[in-house]
Design a protein around this motif. Sequence first.
Motif, PDB file in Angstrom:
ATOM      1  N   THR A   1       0.848  -1.191   0.000  1.00  0.00           N
ATOM      2  CA  THR A   1       0.000   0.000   0.000  1.00  0.00           C
ATOM      3  C   THR A   1       0.880   1.236   0.000  1.00  0.00           C
ATOM      4  OG1 THR A   1      -1.703  -1.158   1.274  1.00  0.00           O
ATOM      5  CG2 THR A   1      -1.855   1.237   1.199  1.00  0.00           C
ATOM      6  N   GLY A   2       0.585   2.181  -0.875  1.00  0.00           N
ATOM      7  CA  GLY A   2       1.354   3.419  -0.916  1.00  0.00           C
ATOM      8  C   GLY A   2       1.262   4.170   0.406  1.00  0.00           C
ATOM      9  N   THR A   3       2.339   4.862   0.746  1.00  0.00           N
ATOM     10  CA  THR A   3       2.419   5.535   2.048  1.00  0.00           C
ATOM     11  C   THR A   3       1.231   6.460   2.292  1.00  0.00           C
ATOM     12  OG1 THR A   3       4.838   5.487   1.866  1.00  0.00           O
ATOM     13  CG2 THR A   3       3.897   6.984   3.502  1.00  0.00           C
ATOM     14  N   ARG A   4       0.835   7.204   1.294  1.00  0.00           N
ATOM     15  CA  ARG A   4      -0.236   8.199   1.482  1.00  0.00           C
ATOM     16  C   ARG A   4      -1.612   7.577   1.558  1.00  0.00           C
ATOM     17  NH1 ARG A   4      -1.282  11.827  -2.147  1.00  0.00           N
ATOM     18  NH2 ARG A   4      -0.426  10.746  -3.953  1.00  0.00           N
ATOM     19  N   HIS A   5      -1.696   6.260   1.303  1.00  0.00           N
ATOM     20  CA  HIS A   5      -3.015   5.632   1.226  1.00  0.00           C
ATOM     21  C   HIS A   5      -3.244   4.583   2.311  1.00  0.00           C
ATOM     22  CE1 HIS A   5      -3.526   7.623  -2.614  1.00  0.00           C
ATOM     23  NE2 HIS A   5      -2.363   7.138  -3.010  1.00  0.00           N
ATOM     24  N   ARG A   6      -2.368   4.526   3.298  1.00  0.00           N
ATOM     25  CA  ARG A   6      -2.474   3.483   4.309  1.00  0.00           C
ATOM     26  C   ARG A   6      -3.584   3.782   5.311  1.00  0.00           C
ATOM     27  NH1 ARG A   6       4.102   2.697   4.952  1.00  0.00           N
ATOM     28  NH2 ARG A   6       4.350   1.825   2.850  1.00  0.00           N
ATOM     29  N   GLY A   7      -4.087   2.710   5.914  1.00  0.00           N
ATOM     30  CA  GLY A   7      -5.115   2.840   6.931  1.00  0.00           C
ATOM     31  C   GLY A   7      -6.502   3.074   6.387  1.00  0.00           C
ATOM     32  N   ARG A   8      -6.713   2.832   5.099  1.00  0.00           N
ATOM     33  CA  ARG A   8      -8.020   3.099   4.493  1.00  0.00           C
ATOM     34  C   ARG A   8      -8.670   1.844   3.913  1.00  0.00           C
ATOM     35  NH1 ARG A   8      -6.233   8.716   1.323  1.00  0.00           N
ATOM     36  NH2 ARG A   8      -5.309   9.700   3.175  1.00  0.00           N
ATOM     37  N   GLY A   9      -8.102   0.677   4.200  1.00  0.00           N
ATOM     38  CA  GLY A   9      -8.726  -0.574   3.772  1.00  0.00           C
ATOM     39  C   GLY A   9      -8.371  -1.026   2.374  1.00  0.00           C
ATOM     40  N   HIS A  10      -7.405  -0.355   1.722  1.00  0.00           N
ATOM     41  CA  HIS A  10      -7.081  -0.732   0.341  1.00  0.00           C
ATOM     42  C   HIS A  10      -6.452  -2.127   0.260  1.00  0.00           C
ATOM     43  CE1 HIS A  10      -8.166   3.184  -1.144  1.00  0.00           C
ATOM     44  NE2 HIS A  10      -7.256   3.792  -0.402  1.00  0.00           N
ATOM     45  N   ALA A  11      -5.537  -2.459   1.172  1.00  0.00           N
ATOM     46  CA  ALA A  11      -4.897  -3.778   1.136  1.00  0.00           C
ATOM     47  C   ALA A  11      -5.922  -4.877   1.398  1.00  0.00           C
ATOM     48  CB  ALA A  11      -3.761  -3.846   2.156  1.00  0.00           C
ATOM     49  N   ARG A  12      -6.807  -4.642   2.334  1.00  0.00           N
ATOM     50  CA  ARG A  12      -7.855  -5.631   2.629  1.00  0.00           C
ATOM     51  C   ARG A  12      -8.729  -5.876   1.402  1.00  0.00           C
ATOM     52  NH1 ARG A  12     -10.555  -7.764   7.012  1.00  0.00           N
ATOM     53  NH2 ARG A  12     -12.755  -8.241   6.631  1.00  0.00           N
ATOM     54  N   ALA A  13      -9.154  -4.801   0.751  1.00  0.00           N
ATOM     55  CA  ALA A  13      -9.988  -4.942  -0.445  1.00  0.00           C
ATOM     56  C   ALA A  13      -9.235  -5.691  -1.539  1.00  0.00           C
ATOM     57  CB  ALA A  13     -10.429  -3.565  -0.936  1.00  0.00           C
ATOM     58  N   LEU A  14      -7.940  -5.403  -1.679  1.00  0.00           N
ATOM     59  CA  LEU A  14      -7.148  -6.035  -2.728  1.00  0.00           C
ATOM     60  C   LEU A  14      -6.963  -7.525  -2.457  1.00  0.00           C
ATOM     61  CD1 LEU A  14      -5.454  -5.862  -5.271  1.00  0.00           C
ATOM     62  CD2 LEU A  14      -3.548  -5.008  -3.878  1.00  0.00           C
ATOM     63  N   VAL A  15      -6.612  -7.892  -1.227  1.00  0.00           N
ATOM     64  CA  VAL A  15      -6.424  -9.309  -0.911  1.00  0.00           C
ATOM     65  C   VAL A  15      -7.735 -10.067  -1.072  1.00  0.00           C
ATOM     66  CG1 VAL A  15      -5.820 -10.951   0.907  1.00  0.00           C
ATOM     67  CG2 VAL A  15      -4.444  -8.883   0.584  1.00  0.00           C
ATOM     68  N   ARG A  16      -8.848  -9.487  -0.658  1.00  0.00           N
ATOM     69  CA  ARG A  16     -10.150 -10.146  -0.838  1.00  0.00           C
ATOM     70  C   ARG A  16     -10.436 -10.355  -2.331  1.00  0.00           C
ATOM     71  NH1 ARG A  16     -14.390 -10.440   2.395  1.00  0.00           N
ATOM     72  NH2 ARG A  16     -15.760  -9.436   0.833  1.00  0.00           N
ATOM     73  N   ALA A  17     -10.094  -9.370  -3.148  1.00  0.00           N
ATOM     74  CA  ALA A  17     -10.306  -9.511  -4.589  1.00  0.00           C
ATOM     75  C   ALA A  17      -9.448 -10.629  -5.162  1.00  0.00           C
ATOM     76  CB  ALA A  17     -10.005  -8.188  -5.294  1.00  0.00           C
ATOM     77  N   LEU A  18      -8.208 -10.744  -4.701  1.00  0.00           N
ATOM     78  CA  LEU A  18      -7.330 -11.807  -5.190  1.00  0.00           C
ATOM     79  C   LEU A  18      -7.799 -13.173  -4.720  1.00  0.00           C
ATOM     80  CD1 LEU A  18      -3.849 -10.095  -4.763  1.00  0.00           C
ATOM     81  CD2 LEU A  18      -5.176 -10.390  -6.854  1.00  0.00           C
ATOM     82  N   LEU A  19      -8.312 -13.261  -3.505  1.00  0.00           N
ATOM     83  CA  LEU A  19      -8.877 -14.528  -3.027  1.00  0.00           C
ATOM     84  C   LEU A  19     -10.058 -14.951  -3.900  1.00  0.00           C
ATOM     85  CD1 LEU A  19      -8.733 -13.962   0.833  1.00  0.00           C
ATOM     86  CD2 LEU A  19      -7.437 -15.669  -0.462  1.00  0.00           C
ATOM     87  N   ALA A  20     -10.899 -14.005  -4.253  1.00  0.00           N
ATOM     88  CA  ALA A  20     -12.025 -14.325  -5.122  1.00  0.00           C
ATOM     89  C   ALA A  20     -11.542 -14.762  -6.500  1.00  0.00           C
ATOM     90  CB  ALA A  20     -12.951 -13.112  -5.242  1.00  0.00           C
TER      91      ALA A  20
END
Length: 297
Positions: free
Chosen positions: A239-258
């Motif tokens: 996750t880019g430094t300016r975008h952390r703590g906003r759920g982007h990594a969680r959304a991305l990992v869930r998308a990859l699991l799907a």
Amino acid sequence: MTTHPAPGPAAADDPRAPGAGRDPRVPGVPRTGAAAPAAATAPDRELARILAFTHAFLRRKAGRVAAVPGGFAVLNDRYPASHDDNRLVVPAPGRPGDAVPAEEVLRAADEALAGRRHRYVCVDDDALGAAYAPAFAAAGYDHETNVVMAFRGVPPADAPRAEELTLEELLPVLRHDWREALPNIPDDSVEQLAARVEERRRGADVVRFRGVRAGGGEIAARAELYVQDGVAQIESVHTGTRHRGRGHARALVRALLAEAAGCEPIFLMAAEEDWPKDFYARLGFTTIGRTHAFLRL
């Protein structure tokens, strides 16, 4: 290769009395003639399949592969600054007593990686890695333990798809992230660490670069998905430094699991002493094994 949702890119490239029934050459490893190990359990077979997947990936993307005592070396003269592309791999010994002494592996690293500014040795077997640790520490290596984590949940059916990233979109992001993570390394090293992603396209039958964007259109988080023979690996979550703590990594990992639904196993690797492993545990991943990495700069 370790996987991090928020900190810098892969840590491997960040510029760290034998008892009875044991082999005196390698403490902690049974000697020839010791009792045969119990039959492999289902988790053992799963871990072996995952490690075989990682070996095949490294070999397929390598510029060169060389046999060394205890394992093999992968080398790429295009990216000499990349630890991931220039390393020794020591698989688990095939039989009790087959482990190569640490001193032989250290010599092999010096020979195989001659001309590189680093020495990087990855040991698959947890007990063997722990047994090697004192000798590698004495030789000036830093030691990291990584966990192999397999997904134990149900892939989400409602996760929005992640966006496919082209190399043209990805490379500027990688250059920025590496320069931010390693501000003191030369520009040509940053370029190598970014451009090496091209080699990964050869590593498996399916190699996908995925990302999610922030509201302004900037790539907020990125990751890679590799699939071969029904096995799937999620790798290089960042996750880019300016975008952390906003759920982007969680959304991305869930998308990859799907996206990887139907694969068995789905796995990733993370540093044991870092917090991302706890993040992955909350998403349904469970530790099934440990590997060891030794790095000298």
